[in-house]
Scaffold this motif. Structure first.
Motif, PDB file in Angstrom:
ATOM      1  N   LEU A 193      -7.073  -3.025  -0.626  1.00 25.01           N
ATOM      2  CA  LEU A 193      -6.371  -3.085   0.652  1.00 25.01           C
ATOM      3  C   LEU A 193      -5.136  -2.203   0.552  1.00 25.01           C
ATOM      4  CD1 LEU A 193      -6.102  -4.381   3.481  1.00 25.01           C
ATOM      5  CD2 LEU A 193      -4.807  -6.226   2.391  1.00 25.01           C
ATOM      6  N   HIS A 194      -5.097  -1.147   1.342  1.00 29.19           N
ATOM      7  CA  HIS A 194      -3.977  -0.208   1.328  1.00 29.19           C
ATOM      8  C   HIS A 194      -2.933  -0.664   2.347  1.00 29.19           C
ATOM      9  CE1 HIS A 194      -5.961   2.830  -1.264  1.00 29.19           C
ATOM     10  NE2 HIS A 194      -7.064   2.339  -0.710  1.00 29.19           N
ATOM     11  N   MET A 195      -1.863  -1.238   1.856  1.00 25.58           N
ATOM     12  CA  MET A 195      -0.826  -1.740   2.747  1.00 25.58           C
ATOM     13  C   MET A 195      -0.184  -0.631   3.575  1.00 25.58           C
ATOM     14  SD  MET A 195      -0.299  -5.019   2.872  1.00 25.58           S
ATOM     15  CE  MET A 195      -0.749  -6.523   1.996  1.00 25.58           C
ATOM     16  N   ASN A 196      -0.091   0.578   3.007  1.00 27.33           N
ATOM     17  CA  ASN A 196       0.566   1.651   3.757  1.00 27.33           C
ATOM     18  C   ASN A 196      -0.241   2.080   4.973  1.00 27.33           C
ATOM     19  OD1 ASN A 196      -1.474   2.874   2.340  1.00 27.33           O
ATOM     20  ND2 ASN A 196      -0.247   4.560   1.545  1.00 27.33           N
ATOM     21  N   ALA A 197      -1.502   1.663   5.066  1.00 30.17           N
ATOM     22  CA  ALA A 197      -2.285   1.927   6.266  1.00 30.17           C
ATOM     23  C   ALA A 197      -2.021   0.880   7.343  1.00 30.17           C
ATOM     24  CB  ALA A 197      -3.775   1.947   5.928  1.00 30.17           C
ATOM     25  N   LEU A 198      -1.367  -0.217   6.968  1.00 26.67           N
ATOM     26  CA  LEU A 198      -1.095  -1.304   7.897  1.00 26.67           C
ATOM     27  C   LEU A 198       0.377  -1.389   8.264  1.00 26.67           C
ATOM     28  CD1 LEU A 198      -3.236  -4.036   6.088  1.00 26.67           C
ATOM     29  CD2 LEU A 198      -3.935  -2.635   8.035  1.00 26.67           C
ATOM     30  N   ILE A 199       1.226  -1.264   7.249  1.00 22.05           N
ATOM     31  CA  ILE A 199       2.677  -1.346   7.451  1.00 22.05           C
ATOM     32  C   ILE A 199       3.337  -0.325   6.535  1.00 22.05           C
ATOM     33  CG2 ILE A 199       2.647  -3.779   8.093  1.00 22.05           C
ATOM     34  CD1 ILE A 199       3.540  -4.466   5.256  1.00 22.05           C
ATOM     35  N   ASP A 200       4.620  -0.173   6.690  1.00 20.72           N
ATOM     36  CA  ASP A 200       5.361   0.790   5.882  1.00 20.72           C
ATOM     37  C   ASP A 200       5.681   0.183   4.518  1.00 20.72           C
ATOM     38  OD1 ASP A 200       6.817   2.962   5.011  1.00 20.72           O
ATOM     39  OD2 ASP A 200       8.647   2.384   6.081  1.00 20.72           O
ATOM     40  N   LEU A 201       4.644   0.073   3.682  1.00 17.66           N
ATOM     41  CA  LEU A 201       4.817  -0.480   2.347  1.00 17.66           C
ATOM     42  C   LEU A 201       3.869   0.245   1.403  1.00 17.66           C
ATOM     43  CD1 LEU A 201       6.313  -2.745   0.736  1.00 17.66           C
ATOM     44  CD2 LEU A 201       4.223  -4.104   1.019  1.00 17.66           C
ATOM     45  N   PRO A 202       4.388   0.962   0.400  1.00 13.47           N
ATOM     46  CA  PRO A 202       3.541   1.754  -0.497  1.00 13.47           C
ATOM     47  C   PRO A 202       2.872   0.896  -1.569  1.00 13.47           C
ATOM     48  CG  PRO A 202       5.830   1.998  -1.150  1.00 13.47           C
ATOM     49  CD  PRO A 202       5.833   1.140   0.101  1.00 13.47           C
ATOM     50  N   ALA A 203       1.981   0.026  -1.131  1.00 16.08           N
ATOM     51  CA  ALA A 203       1.328  -0.895  -2.060  1.00 16.08           C
ATOM     52  C   ALA A 203      -0.172  -0.882  -1.847  1.00 16.08           C
ATOM     53  CB  ALA A 203       1.867  -2.312  -1.865  1.00 16.08           C
ATOM     54  N   VAL A 204      -0.891  -1.088  -2.937  1.00 15.43           N
ATOM     55  CA  VAL A 204      -2.342  -1.220  -2.886  1.00 15.43           C
ATOM     56  C   VAL A 204      -2.709  -2.548  -3.537  1.00 15.43           C
ATOM     57  CG1 VAL A 204      -4.568  -0.279  -3.576  1.00 15.43           C
ATOM     58  CG2 VAL A 204      -2.687   1.280  -2.992  1.00 15.43           C
ATOM     59  N   ILE A 205      -3.400  -3.412  -2.790  1.00 13.32           N
ATOM     60  CA  ILE A 205      -3.878  -4.685  -3.323  1.00 13.32           C
ATOM     61  C   ILE A 205      -5.283  -4.444  -3.858  1.00 13.32           C
ATOM     62  CG2 ILE A 205      -4.250  -7.130  -2.878  1.00 13.32           C
ATOM     63  CD1 ILE A 205      -1.396  -6.182  -2.318  1.00 13.32           C
ATOM     64  N   THR A 206      -5.473  -4.636  -5.145  1.00 13.35           N
ATOM     65  CA  THR A 206      -6.765  -4.378  -5.769  1.00 13.35           C
ATOM     66  C   THR A 206      -7.415  -5.698  -6.164  1.00 13.35           C
ATOM     67  OG1 THR A 206      -5.955  -2.269  -6.644  1.00 13.35           O
ATOM     68  CG2 THR A 206      -7.963  -3.164  -7.619  1.00 13.35           C
ATOM     69  N   PRO A 207      -8.586  -6.004  -5.616  1.00 14.41           N
ATOM     70  CA  PRO A 207      -9.238  -7.270  -5.976  1.00 14.41           C
ATOM     71  C   PRO A 207      -9.812  -7.216  -7.379  1.00 14.41           C
ATOM     72  CG  PRO A 207     -10.701  -5.968  -4.619  1.00 14.41           C
ATOM     73  CD  PRO A 207      -9.397  -5.206  -4.680  1.00 14.41           C
ATOM     74  N   LEU A 208      -9.965  -8.370  -7.982  1.00 17.49           N
ATOM     75  CA  LEU A 208     -10.684  -8.454  -9.241  1.00 17.49           C
ATOM     76  C   LEU A 208     -12.172  -8.238  -8.976  1.00 17.49           C
ATOM     77  CD1 LEU A 208      -8.928 -11.579 -10.811  1.00 17.49           C
ATOM     78  CD2 LEU A 208      -8.561  -9.172 -11.414  1.00 17.49           C
ATOM     79  N   PRO A 209     -12.933  -7.854  -9.990  1.00 15.96           N
ATOM     80  CA  PRO A 209     -14.381  -7.697  -9.790  1.00 15.96           C
ATOM     81  C   PRO A 209     -15.000  -8.976  -9.232  1.00 15.96           C
ATOM     82  CG  PRO A 209     -13.736  -6.768 -11.901  1.00 15.96           C
ATOM     83  CD  PRO A 209     -12.519  -7.477 -11.363  1.00 15.96           C
ATOM     84  N   GLY A 210     -15.812  -8.812  -8.202  1.00 23.80           N
ATOM     85  CA  GLY A 210     -16.452  -9.970  -7.593  1.00 23.80           C
ATOM     86  C   GLY A 210     -15.635 -10.629  -6.510  1.00 23.80           C
ATOM     87  N   GLU A 211     -14.485 -10.047  -6.140  1.00 22.20           N
ATOM     88  CA  GLU A 211     -13.654 -10.608  -5.090  1.00 22.20           C
ATOM     89  C   GLU A 211     -13.737  -9.762  -3.823  1.00 22.20           C
ATOM     90  OE1 GLU A 211     -10.042 -12.967  -7.378  1.00 22.20           O
ATOM     91  OE2 GLU A 211      -9.664 -10.954  -6.583  1.00 22.20           O
ATOM     92  N   THR A 212     -13.464 -10.402  -2.704  1.00 27.00           N
ATOM     93  CA  THR A 212     -13.373  -9.743  -1.405  1.00 27.00           C
ATOM     94  C   THR A 212     -12.018 -10.054  -0.793  1.00 27.00           C
ATOM     95  OG1 THR A 212     -15.762  -9.831  -1.008  1.00 27.00           O
ATOM     96  CG2 THR A 212     -14.342  -9.615   0.921  1.00 27.00           C
ATOM     97  N   LEU A 213     -11.348  -9.035  -0.294  1.00 26.70           N
ATOM     98  CA  LEU A 213     -10.046  -9.204   0.337  1.00 26.70           C
ATOM     99  C   LEU A 213     -10.202  -9.399   1.844  1.00 26.70           C
ATOM    100  CD1 LEU A 213      -8.044  -6.373  -1.476  1.00 26.70           C
ATOM    101  CD2 LEU A 213      -7.829  -8.834  -1.869  1.00 26.70           C
ATOM    102  N   PHE A 214      -9.237 -10.073   2.425  1.00 26.56           N
ATOM    103  CA  PHE A 214      -9.172 -10.208   3.883  1.00 26.56           C
ATOM    104  C   PHE A 214      -7.706 -10.100   4.292  1.00 26.56           C
ATOM    105  CE2 PHE A 214      -8.914 -14.469   2.110  1.00 26.56           C
ATOM    106  CZ  PHE A 214      -7.825 -15.015   2.762  1.00 26.56           C
ATOM    107  N   HIS A 215      -7.463  -9.776   5.565  1.00 27.28           N
ATOM    108  CA  HIS A 215      -6.091  -9.680   6.031  1.00 27.28           C
ATOM    109  C   HIS A 215      -6.020  -9.864   7.535  1.00 27.28           C
ATOM    110  CE1 HIS A 215      -7.332  -5.594   7.128  1.00 27.28           C
ATOM    111  NE2 HIS A 215      -6.304  -5.592   7.966  1.00 27.28           N
ATOM    112  N   ARG A 216      -4.815 -10.070   8.023  1.00 30.40           N
ATOM    113  CA  ARG A 216      -4.544 -10.130   9.448  1.00 30.40           C
ATOM    114  C   ARG A 216      -3.155  -9.558   9.680  1.00 30.40           C
ATOM    115  NH1 ARG A 216      -5.809 -14.007  13.554  1.00 30.40           N
ATOM    116  NH2 ARG A 216      -4.717 -13.401  15.475  1.00 30.40           N
TER     117      ARG A 216
END
Length: 220
Positions: A193-216
């Protein structure tokens, strides 16, 4: 039917509200365990400790966020912000049947340390992670999980947060549908999940293998 599992009553009023006692906060060890969170046992203890310190959920307002961003100094530092921006909601029938905890992620803030203290504070105020949402097995498929998520998203929006996110085990049946039904955008399995595509925050959330991310996104 497994005789050790009692069925939920067909009709009963379920109340969703903030955890209101030490006993209810201690129950979050159970909710984290049911949600599959590693090291779930300390969860309830940590919530009790920050509640005893008078910090838990005290920063869930826009004015708190604006004050901290303007001053860039926080008594007690970032851990205080994390605790103040954390909420613990419970679903209660005649007893607690589910719980949800959500607040800024320590690990995301730690990831931001190379960007400087202002960016760390921004991460702590603009983002909230759903640490755990769980309902007792006998009470599932009754809309209680969604009922816990909805006020959490409302509170996050009113607190001035921008994004609420989380992750789940991809192999757990029904969770993709659950989070989509609850209004979340669900990523592809293992996708970051690339936070900088959503808000002004240079962060990337990387899931562990076998995980799925979600957001709102709750505030633009």
């Amino acid at each position: 039917m497994n005789p050790s599992i009692q069925a939920a009553p067909a009709r009963v009023t379920v109340q969703i509200r903030p955890a209101g006692s030490r006993a209810e906060l201690h129950e979050f060890s159970r909710w984290h365990h049911l949600a599959g969170v590693p090291q779930s046992r300390p969860a309830g203890r940590n919530l009790v400790e920050v509640d005893d310190a008078g910090i838990l959920a005290t920063g869930l307002t826009r004015s708190y966020a604006a004050e901290k961003l303007n001053s860039l100094t926080v008594p007690g530092g970032i851990p205080t912000v994390l605790a103040a921006r954390t909420m613990a909601l419970v679903a209660v029938a005649d007893h607690p049947i589910g719980g949800l905890s959500v607040g800024p992620s320590f690990f995301l803030c730690a990831q931001m340390t190379t960007q400087g203290p202002a960016t760390v504070l921004h991460a702590a105020l603009a983002t909230m992670k759903i640490h755990a949402v769980a309902v007792k097995p006998a009470w599932r498929r009754r809309g209680i999980g969604t009922a816990l998520l909805r006020p959490a998203l409302t509170i996050a929006r009113q607190a001035g947060a921008s994004v609420v996110y989380g992750q789940f085990n991809t192999d757990t049946v029904g969770l993709t549908e659950f989070y989509r039904h609850s209004g979340m955008d669900v990523s592809n399995p293992d996708a970051p999940l690339h936070m900088n595509a959503l808000i002004d925050l240079p962060a990337v959330i990387t899931p562990l293998p076998g995980e799925t991310l979600f957001h709102r996104v709750v505030n633009q």
